[in-house]
Design a protein around this motif. Structure first.
Motif: not given
Length: 876
Positions: A224, A780-782, A147, A771-772, A774, A776-777, A716, A787
């Motif tokens: 993150r 950055e998913f974590n 994050g 997530l994509t 939104r 995010l790459t 997110t 989440r």
């Protein structure tokens, strides 16, 4: 829920304890000889029932049912009010998000949101989900910031990582260097010390800096997880009865054992037994201290936090009589696995287990907590060790106030909750009694795919060979005979190595199961010391890591002088948390991955945790073994599980002499001597100071203090859940299930690991697509765990496990078939399509569906997937 309930029907039982100001319910007066026959764990349930008997949530009839346990067990449901609740970040954040959402709902319906608070003490730890971005052999890896990037992470903390040399300070007894010597830190430099972290120089016990990997991982974690940490801090500010354990301190099981446990509660001069439920299956660890506690789902935990009791069927109680004593080469983990095997065979699922007998007094508290911590693996609700003299001695060593200890002992003896060393005619009667002779237990591991498949270390080589031959299943891999001796050469760090079936590629000494027990952690350290002194080493491509549950473990490993030897073998501390056990290991090197793929190799992970399901650690590591910490180090040195430690050497010393495991295995006397010298009162004092003072990153973290949480629609991580969207003052009638479709057709042993989102988020998954979209790459998913405060991510991750076997598909995959179109879709996408069509759904499942931990989202996820869902368990 703490002091007696208003209008309690049993106020006449309240007495004063030995002319002191303390009051208590004299429960033995209620039951007489009937009380004396109750198991100790049932006596705790009875006390809570008497104290909370208000005639509404807890009725007098419930109290009498518990008192009549002998005839009512398994036949009646009773309420239970635990004294407190324990939350950890993965499952605690959705609970706190729900409480924040409740405030929103209460306001919308015209109520006062300020009245929404947990009704009982709730402790929340935020270290449980540590993710490894840096490890000793992967220190240069690019981190996965999730994050926030490292720049943002740096802004959260005034602490900067800077190389620093530490002078020797003139100690004449110094036997080594404290800067960048060979056994100092393999990174060649030290980093700035984190505030309140009690790390000592192994040579002369002076403070030294935190290992570089800890700083790096913590810096990334703060970046993150910034949104989550801010939300936790807001929760601790606005909710009464909520205490947050600062990050960088330790995980839930450890904090519960080392800091949060009361043994006996004292509220308004009223004494009553400590008890706890929490959002993790390993809450049972605290049973080793004589505290009744077990793990429940997030929904049940929230109910307790709202002032409601937990309802449970009055359980059978299995008495486990321990006799004899273990041999010198058996560790506590071997005792755990031996007892686990006996209890599983006895069929204790859904029951209480209570230990007694001459063998119990020979077990230290840390041994007991390790045994109790494995309770989920043999299926019991809890495993209870009543308080005895060993317990009191341990509490004294951990810094309990002397006057507090005296009142604990007097109170527990007054209510007959103190277990004497010798049995008598007044001892409890049990539903059944299992006898276990500790002399019969041998060193063992569990694997290669399930924790219940125990293998004696002496049989390890032959068992692994059998697994290669067997058909694919719970143990087999079905490798053709002509390919079982295949080797693949790899180049790594300028050297050539050969990988084969059985090669160890992950070796992790991790958190929950073992580091509450100094003896096994110190044994691993002493073994590492002897191995280094003998010239042994670990191959550099093996992903080694040491992830304790708390800084206390770091303290005693440092003060005992074994930490630099562990580091020398690659077992450098990476942080505090579950890490590898929940799939958060550093990526394997491309060379190893390519070799595994090229040779279709059955490579291995060895870890000192309690979960080793196939694909959990890494989808390319097919065989995973649970082992004690010293055996993890031993197998890492050997580089393979395909070895007979009795006849084959671990390696050779510089002169070419073979070194066998028995050459470097520490004796019990060595371990106990170091334990006595290093596991001392100062560790617990340092831990308390660390928790109460926090650290610079946490203390400087900004967080709102508004009555309602200011939801960020772009977030997110934290999202107001949809549970209350259609909330009305009057309940809506249940709807019939008509013209339903089957979403999934599952076989036996579909665990919560298959249902609940966990681990990393696959790039091709429905959650990744969300997530994509939104912005995010993949970097950055974590993880799903991080989440859990976002129901949109978690719903998409339900049934997304790569090992889910849906009979509609015929192979492991998080997919299903949409009927009648015949499309193969992600489970979420199919459910979403059915939902748009207004079609209710059912799931067909086999035996043991939903067993395991992570039960909260194993329930919430399927609920949110569809409009109406029914799970049918297929009878065999």
């Amino acid at each position: 829920m703490d002091a007696p309930s208003a209008g309690c029907a049993f106020e006449y039982l309240i007495e004063t304890l030995n002319d002191s100001s303390h009051k208590y319910f004299n429960i033995p007066k209620l039951g007489g000889t009937k009380y004396d026959a109750l198991p100790y764990s049932i006596r705790v349930l009875l006390e809570a029932a008497v104290r909370n008997c208000d005639g509404f949530l807890m009725k007098k009839e419930d109290v009498m049912n518990i008192l009549d346990w002998k005839t009512k067990q398994s036949n009646v449901e009773v309420p239970f009010f635990p004294a407190r609740v324990l939350l950890q970040d993965f499952t605690g954040i959705p609970a706190m998000v729900d409480f924040a959402a409740m405030r929103e709902a209460v306001k919308i319906l015209g109520g006062d949101p300020k009245k929404v608070h947990p009704a009982c003490p709730a402790d929340l730890t935020v270290d449980h989900s540590l993710q490894i971005d840096f490890s000793k052999c992967a220190i240069q890896n690019a981190p996965n910031p999730g994050g926030g990037d490292l720049q943002k992470a740096g802004k959260l903390s005034p602490l900067k990582v800077q190389p620093k040399k530490l002078p020797c300070r003139g100690q004449t007894t110094c036997r080594g260097s404290c800067d960048s010597g060979e056994l100092g830190q393999n990174s060649g430099k030290f980093s700035a010390q984190i505030e309140n972290t009690p790390i000592l120089c192994p040579f002369h016990l002076q403070p030294v800096p935190e290992p570089e990997t800890v700083l790096k991982n913590q810096e990334v974690e703060f970046g993150r997880n910034r949104e989550r940490l801010q939300f936790f801090k807001w929760s601790s500010r606005v909710f009464k009865n909520v205490a947050v354990i600062p990050p960088g301190t330790g995980m839930a099981h450890q904090m519960n054992l080392e800091y949060l446990s009361r043994v006996v509660f004292e509220e308004k001069d009223f004494l009553f037994p400590d008890s706890v439920v929490g959002t993790d299956s390993h809450i049972t660890m605290v049973n080793g201290l004589g505290i009744l506690g077990w793990g429940v789902g997030g929904i049940e935990t929230e109910a307790v936090m709202l002032g409601l009791p937990i309802s449970l069927t009055l359980p059978e109680v299995v008495g486990c009589e321990l006799t004899g004593s273990s041999n010198p080469f058996v560790t506590s983990i071997d005792v755990v696995l031996g007892i686990t095997k006996h209890l599983r065979q006895a069929g204790v699922a859904g029951k209480f287990v209570e230990f007694f007998g001459s063998g119990v007094s020979q077990l230290s508290i840390v041994d007991r907590t390790t045994i109790a911590n494995m309770c989920p693996e043999y299926g019991a609700i809890l495993s209870f060790f009543p308080v005895d003299n060993v317990t009191l001695k341990h509490l004294e060593h951990t810094g309990f106030d002397k006057a507090k200890l005296e009142s604990i002992e007097i109170y527990l003896k007054a209510v007959k909750l103190f277990q004497n060393d010798q049995t008598s005619s007044g001892e409890p009667e049990y539903s059944q009694v299992i006898q276990i002779n500790l002399n019969s237990i041998v060193p063992s591991v569990s694997g290669p795919k399930r924790p219940q498949d125990r293998v004696a270390v002496t049989d390890m080589k032959s068992d692994f060979q059998a697994c290669l031959n067997e058909k694919v299943g719970f143990k087999g891999f079905q490798i053709a005979a002509e390919k079982q001796n295949d080797t693949i050469s790899i180049q790594y760090e300028g050297s050539e190595f050969k990988l084969s079936h059985g090669s160890v590629v992950i070796a992790a000494v991790i958190s929950c199961t073992n580091n509450c027990n100094p003896s096994v952690m110190l044994a691993a350290g002493l073994l590492a010391k002897k191995a280094v002194e003998a010239g042994l080493h670990v191959k550099p491509y093996i992903r080694t890591s040491l992830s304790p549950g708390s800084g206390m473990v770091t303290h005693y490993l440092s003060s005992s002088g074994v930490l630099p030897y562990l580091s020398k073998l690659g077992f450098e501390i990476v942080g505090y948390g579950c890490s590898t056990c929940v799939g958060n290991t550093a990526p394997l090197s491309e060379a190893v991955l390519n070799a595994v793929k090229q040779g279709d190799l059955v490579t291995c992970g060895v870890l000192s945790g309690n979960k080793n399901f196939e694909g959990r650690l890494c989808d390319c590591v097919r065989a995973n073994y649970l082992a004690s910490p010293p055996l993890v180090v031993a197998y890492a040195i050997a580089g393979t599980v395909n070895i007979d430690f009795q006849t084959e050497p671990l390696g050779t010393d510089p002169t070419g002499k073979n070194i066998y495991l028995h050459d470097i295995w520490p004796s019990q006397e060595e371990v106990h001597q170091v334990e006595e010298e290093c596991v001392i009162l100062s560790m617990f004092k340092a831990l308390k100071e660390k928790i109460e003072k926090g650290n610079k990153r946490w203390n400087s973290l900004e967080a709102p203090d508004s009555v309602l949480f200011p939801w960020d629609l772009k977030s997110t991580y934290i999202r107001c859940p949809s549970f209350f969207d259609k909330l009305t003052k009057e309940p809506v009638a249940l709807q019939p299930i008509e013209n339903a479709r089957v979403l999934l057709y599952l076989g036996d042993s579909v665990m919560t690991d298959h249902i609940s989102p966990a681990g990393s988020i696959a790039r091709s998954s429905a959650a990744a697509k969300y997530l994509t979209n939104r912005g995010l790459t993949p970097r950055e998913f974590n993880s799903y765990g991080a989440r859990r405060g976002n129901d949109a991510v978690m719903t998409r991750g339900t049934f997304a496990n790569i090992k889910l076997f849906n009979k509609f598909i015929g192979k492991p995959a998080p997919k299903t078939i949409h009927f009648p179109s015949g499309q193969m879709l992600d489970v979420f996408e199919a459910a979403e399509l059915y939902q748009k069509e207004g079609i209710p759904l059912i799931i067909l499942a086999g035996k043991k569906y939903g067993s395991g931990n992570s039960r909260d989202w194993a329930a919430k996820g399927p609920y949110l997937l569809v409009l109406i869902l029914k799970i049918y368990l297929l009878k065999r």
